[in-house]
Design a protein around this motif. Structure first.
Motif, short mmCIF file in Angstrom:
data_model
loop_
_atom_site.label_atom_id
_atom_site.label_comp_id
_atom_site.label_asym_id
_atom_site.label_seq_id
_atom_site.Cartn_x
_atom_site.Cartn_y
_atom_site.Cartn_z
N MET A 25 55.68 52.51 68.22
CA MET A 25 56.48 53.70 67.92
C MET A 25 57.91 53.33 67.57
O MET A 25 58.50 52.45 68.19
N ASP A 26 58.47 54.05 66.60
CA ASP A 26 59.88 54.02 66.31
C ASP A 26 60.38 55.43 66.65
O ASP A 26 60.25 56.35 65.85
N LEU A 27 60.90 55.60 67.85
CA LEU A 27 61.27 56.93 68.32
C LEU A 27 62.45 57.51 67.56
O LEU A 27 62.53 58.73 67.39
N GLN A 30 60.90 58.89 64.65
CA GLN A 30 59.77 59.74 65.05
C GLN A 30 58.51 59.41 64.26
O GLN A 30 57.82 60.29 63.74
N THR A 31 58.20 58.10 64.18
CA THR A 31 56.98 57.62 63.54
C THR A 31 56.30 56.63 64.47
O THR A 31 56.93 56.03 65.34
N ASP A 45 53.49 64.43 64.46
CA ASP A 45 54.24 65.35 65.32
C ASP A 45 54.86 64.62 66.51
O ASP A 45 54.98 65.17 67.60
N LEU A 46 55.27 63.35 66.31
CA LEU A 46 55.86 62.56 67.38
C LEU A 46 57.26 63.09 67.70
O LEU A 46 58.12 63.18 66.84
N VAL A 47 57.43 63.48 68.97
CA VAL A 47 58.71 64.02 69.43
C VAL A 47 59.09 63.32 70.73
O VAL A 47 58.29 63.25 71.66
N SER A 48 60.30 62.81 70.76
CA SER A 48 60.86 62.21 71.97
C SER A 48 62.11 63.00 72.34
O SER A 48 63.03 63.11 71.54
N ASP A 49 62.11 63.57 73.53
CA ASP A 49 63.24 64.37 74.00
C ASP A 49 63.58 63.90 75.41
O ASP A 49 62.95 64.32 76.38
N LEU A 53 57.74 63.02 75.90
CA LEU A 53 57.17 62.46 74.69
C LEU A 53 55.89 63.22 74.36
O LEU A 53 55.09 63.52 75.25
N TRP A 55 52.77 63.71 70.97
CA TRP A 55 52.29 63.34 69.65
C TRP A 55 50.82 63.74 69.52
O TRP A 55 50.16 64.07 70.50
#
Length: 101
Positions: A25-27, A30-31, A45-49, A53, A55
Motif C-alpha cells: 500500500m501507498d497510503l 491511496q493505492t 476505495d483505499l482510505v486511511s484516516d 483503514l 478498502w
C-alpha cells in the motif's frame, strides 16, 4: 521524493478457513494491491484516516466476489472485519513486513 510503500502480511478468518494474503500500500496516494492464493487485485476505495483503514478487493476464487475490509492499525499490527460479498463476514489480522532496502 520517493513514496513509502507499506507491506503487510494478513490472515483472514473466513467461513471456509484461514486465508493468507499480502498487501502493498501507498497510503499517501491511496493505492495498493492485495495478493494471495485466491488471486490478486487492486485495493479499491483505499482510505486511511489516522489509524482507521478501509478498502475493497475483488477476488475470483472460490467464486467472484468483492471483499470489503475495515480495520485499524496500531504500530506494526493491523486488525478488523471483512465482508465476503453478500454471503458472510469474518475477521482479519496482520503485521507489517520489513521494508526492503
Amino acid at each position: 521524493m520517493r513514496r513509502a510503500m507499506e507491506n503487510w502480511s494478513i490472515t483472514i478468518q473466513a467461513p471456509m478457513g484461514e486465508i493468507r494474503a499480502t498487501l502493498a500500500m501507498d497510503l499517501a496516494a491511496q493505492t495498493g494491491e492485495m495478493s494471495g492464493k485466491n488471486g490478486s487485485g487492486p485495493m479499491t476505495d483505499l482510505v486511511s484516516d489516522g489509524d482507521a483503514l478501509s478498502w475493497s478487493t475483488k477476488i475470483e476464487k472460490p467464486m467472484p466476489m468483492t471483499l470489503k475490509f475495515k480495520g485499524t492499525r496500531d504500530g506494526d499490527a493491523m486488525a478488523g472485519k471483512v465482508k465476503f460479498g453478500v454471503f458472510a463476514s469474518g475477521t482479519f489480522s496482520g503485521e507489517r513486513m520489513p521494508t526492503p532496502r
